[in-house]
Design an enzyme around this catalytic site. Structure first.
Site, PDB file in Angstrom:
ATOM      1  N   HIS A  71       0.818  -1.213   0.000  1.00 27.70           N
ATOM      2  CA  HIS A  71       0.000   0.000   0.000  1.00 27.70           C
ATOM      3  C   HIS A  71       0.853   1.265   0.000  1.00 27.70           C
ATOM      4  O   HIS A  71       0.317   2.348  -0.182  1.00 27.70           O
ATOM      5  CB  HIS A  71      -0.987  -0.014   1.176  1.00 27.70           C
ATOM      6  CG  HIS A  71      -0.410   0.311   2.513  1.00 27.70           C
ATOM      7  ND1 HIS A  71       0.035  -0.650   3.387  1.00 27.70           N
ATOM      8  CD2 HIS A  71      -0.206   1.482   3.142  1.00 27.70           C
ATOM      9  CE1 HIS A  71       0.484  -0.084   4.485  1.00 27.70           C
ATOM     10  NE2 HIS A  71       0.346   1.213   4.377  1.00 27.70           N
ATOM     11  N   ASP A 102       0.426  -7.599   1.772  1.00 26.85           N
ATOM     12  CA  ASP A 102       0.810  -6.196   1.916  1.00 26.85           C
ATOM     13  C   ASP A 102       2.328  -6.016   1.920  1.00 26.85           C
ATOM     14  O   ASP A 102       2.877  -5.305   2.773  1.00 26.85           O
ATOM     15  CB  ASP A 102       0.211  -5.592   3.189  1.00 26.85           C
ATOM     16  CG  ASP A 102       0.245  -4.060   3.156  1.00 26.85           C
ATOM     17  OD1 ASP A 102       0.437  -3.497   2.059  1.00 26.85           O
ATOM     18  OD2 ASP A 102       0.106  -3.442   4.222  1.00 26.85           O
ATOM     19  N   SER A 184       4.619   3.033   7.584  1.00 28.00           N
ATOM     20  CA  SER A 184       4.279   1.848   6.800  1.00 28.00           C
ATOM     21  C   SER A 184       5.433   1.442   5.888  1.00 28.00           C
ATOM     22  O   SER A 184       5.977   2.267   5.165  1.00 28.00           O
ATOM     23  CB  SER A 184       3.039   2.126   5.947  1.00 28.00           C
ATOM     24  OG  SER A 184       1.899   2.165   6.749  1.00 28.00           O
TER      25      SER A 184
END
Length: 600
Positions: A71, A102, A184
């Site tokens: 992402h 992910d 992230s």
């Protein structure tokens, strides 16, 4: 007043003497600072081409390969900018994607001496271990120096529900070290500066994105299983058992649904069986099985132990793809075309402890809808390393691995395309075995009888001889690869490494597709020698497996002198080769007239 000043000075001196820092504390602090300095060099800040979004990542090799989240890279397209704490900004290209897990693999350009992280063992980490998070929260690092937070490992083997079938965090690590938006894709380190996870998800306060000390990282041990698959440049898929389980109390996990076409069914697992162990881990709850299953790529084979009516069984089960052919790409594309809307995890919702009647809190997860805007233009330096192709994140890297295998494999293109291969052999009972294989037809003569197949279409050749799972077709595919290379098939690509053979060692796997039937060719990772193959005629049918050994020089390369052919759990034929010959079709011995039939 003068007395008061003297007393104050005395108190300060006394305090300084009483609270002198112990040498051990100073040493520990110095070690921690050294570790932070080391890990900061490997941590990267990722920006999209407009500098408006991004996240974090970590270098894992000196030639620039780096890990981050799917992402994070999705809004960047094939190209992104990456900053290191040396203050320099580097171009980077997308390599491989794992949307269900992910994870994304990228490659930084411009150097071959990047400071790579040391990979740790996340399974060896224990709750309470000191851990460090590094990254770029809120894109604070204008000079690319990462933000460092410190905490403990709060939990292991956590499970976080996916959004649909994407972004599942299985068997992940939990920490109280701060993970905020922008972290992230960044690294989770142990106290020695070894990489144990990739941060990507957190539980936040309901009205604002404020970290409350519950963050999650994808374990590095899971990523190790996917790494060669990511390096293949593919959009990789996760695995499914083809069965669902339910907790039946007292630590019993039983099969409550099962696909009859699954490998689990073919290996003997049935409705109501009690699963006791999966991939080497004890299973006492349904979520434990889900946790372990979630860390494997599609196509992996794992050991399963189960109990039925008090009797104990073992089996090696091949895991199928979680998504059907093209489904994963279609799913991502559909999401790209939809209007962004909040995604709610299907798991339990947080309660409102205050009883204020407000909407219940939910665990935010990365939103793939936000992560897929129109792709930006690719810089020239990146476009040289990018090739778009359906099913691949970047086909350039797949082509690179195909060429690597071709250059090193001693059997590559050793046969002549237009000729018929004649194999004279003897089985273990000293009975004669004769094989002939050309581009048009193939035959086998052994103690089991004489069999013949034409290859006008691969489907028409069937699964014969009976009991072999398609040995004639498998030999035909083997001969095609060794005579024509990838050009002999409708499609050929590098898959990554998969377990193969009785010891389930990892080998490089090349997949050749013909009429929708895949043949997996396995190559030794050191010598690139072709050590076996599996020819699949159907997803619902065991493949014909051939293992090669005892190689000898032959013409410009080498060929195997021992073949072992198996179908499912049964041996079909084992023989030693006396000689190989290549002859013009017109001079080859007339093939036997008996035609093969398909297996039931």
């Amino acid at each position: 007043m003068r007395l008061l000043l003297l007393l104050s000075l005395a108190w300060m001196l006394g305090t300084s003497t009483t609270h002198a820092v112990a040498p051990e504390v100073l040493e520990a602090e110095a070690q921690r600072i050294a570790v932070v300095e080391k890990i900061s060099r490997s941590t990267i800040a990722i920006f999209d081409s407009k500098g408006q979004g991004g996240g974090s990542g970590v270098l894992i090799s000196a030639d620039g390969y780096a890990l981050t989240n799917f992402h994070v890279t999705a809004p960047c397209g094939a190209a992104m900018k990456c900053g290191l704490n040396d203050g320099k900004l580097y171009d980077a290209v997308l390599v491989g994607l794992d949307p269900p897990g992910d994870v994304a693999l990228i490659k930084l350009l411009g150097r071959d001496d990047f400071p790579a992280a040391e990979l740790g063992d996340s399974d060896a980490s224990q709750i309470g271990d000191s851990v460090i998070v590094a990254g770029n929260p809120f894109l604070l690092a204008e000079d690319y120096t990462p933000t460092i937070t410190y905490g403990i490992l709060s939990g292991t083997h956590r499970y976080q529900y996916p959004a649909g079938t994407l972004l599942e965090y299985a068997d992940c690590l939990q920490t109280d070290a701060s993970i905020n938006p922008g972290n992230s894709g960044g690294p989770l380190w142990d106290s020695q500066g070894r990489l144990i996870g990739i941060n990507g998800r957190g539980s936040f306060e309901k009205r604002g994105r404020v970290n409350v000390g519950v963050g999650y990282a994808i374990s590095i041990n899971q990523i190790k299983l996917f790494l060669t698959h990511l390096k293949s440049g593919r959009v990789v898929d996760h695995a499914t058992l083809g069965a669902t389980v339910a907790s039946a109390g007292e630590g019993r996990v039983v099969v409550d649904d099962l696909l009859e076409g699954s490998d689990a069914y073919r290996r003997g697992i049935r409705f109501g069986d009690h699963i006791t162990m999966f991939a080497g881990r004890d299973i006492t709850t349904a979520n434990e099985l889900k946790n372990v299953l979630g860390i494997y790529p599609a196509g992996w084979t794992v050991p399963v132990e189960y109990v039925r009516d008090g009797e104990f069984f073992k089996a090696n089960v091949r895991l199928a793809s979680l998504h059907g052919e093209g489904e994963l790409e279609s799913l991502i594309q559909q999401q790209e075309e939809q209007e962004p809307t909040p995604i709610e995890p299907p798991g339990p919702k947080d309660e409102d402890p205050e009883g204020e009647g407000e909407a219940p809190r939910r665990l935010p997860i990365p939103n793939p809808l936000e992560a897929l805007p129109p792709k930006p233009e690719i810089p020239e330096v990146v476009s040289k390393l990018f090739e778009e192709r359906i099913g691949f994140a970047n086909y350039h890297f797949n082509r690179m691995h195909q060429e690597r295998i071709a250059e090193a494999c001693p059997q590559w293109m050793v046969l002549t395309a237009g000729k018929t291969l004649v194999v004279d052999a003897t089985d273990l009972l000293q009975q004669a075995v004769a094989i002939e294989s050309s581009a048009e037809e193939g035959s086998l003569r052994s103690v089991r009888g004489q069999f013949f197949a034409k290859f006008d279409t691969l489907d028409a050749a069937g699964n014969g001889p009976p009991g072999s799972g398609g040995m004639l077709a498998a030999v035909h595919q083997w001969r095609t690869l060794l005579a024509e290379g990838p050009a002999g098939f409708e499609e050929c690509y590098y898959l990554g490494q998969l377990p193969f053979g009785p010891r389930q060692q990892l080998y490089d796997c090349l997949v050749a597709m013909e009429e929708g039937m895949p043949t997996h060719f396995y190559f030794d990772t050191s010598s690139q020698r072709l050590i076996g193959l599996e020819h699949h005629t159907s997803d619902d049918f065991d493949p014909c497996t051939i293992r090669f050994s005892r190689f000898e020089a032959w013409e410009s390369g080498e060929l195997p002198m021992t073949w072992v052919v198996t179908f499912g759990d049964n041996a079909y034929l084992e023989f030693n080769v006396n000689s190989y010959q290549q002859v013009d079709k017109s001079s080859a011995e007339e093939a036997p007239a008996e035609e093969d039939t398909n297996d039931e």
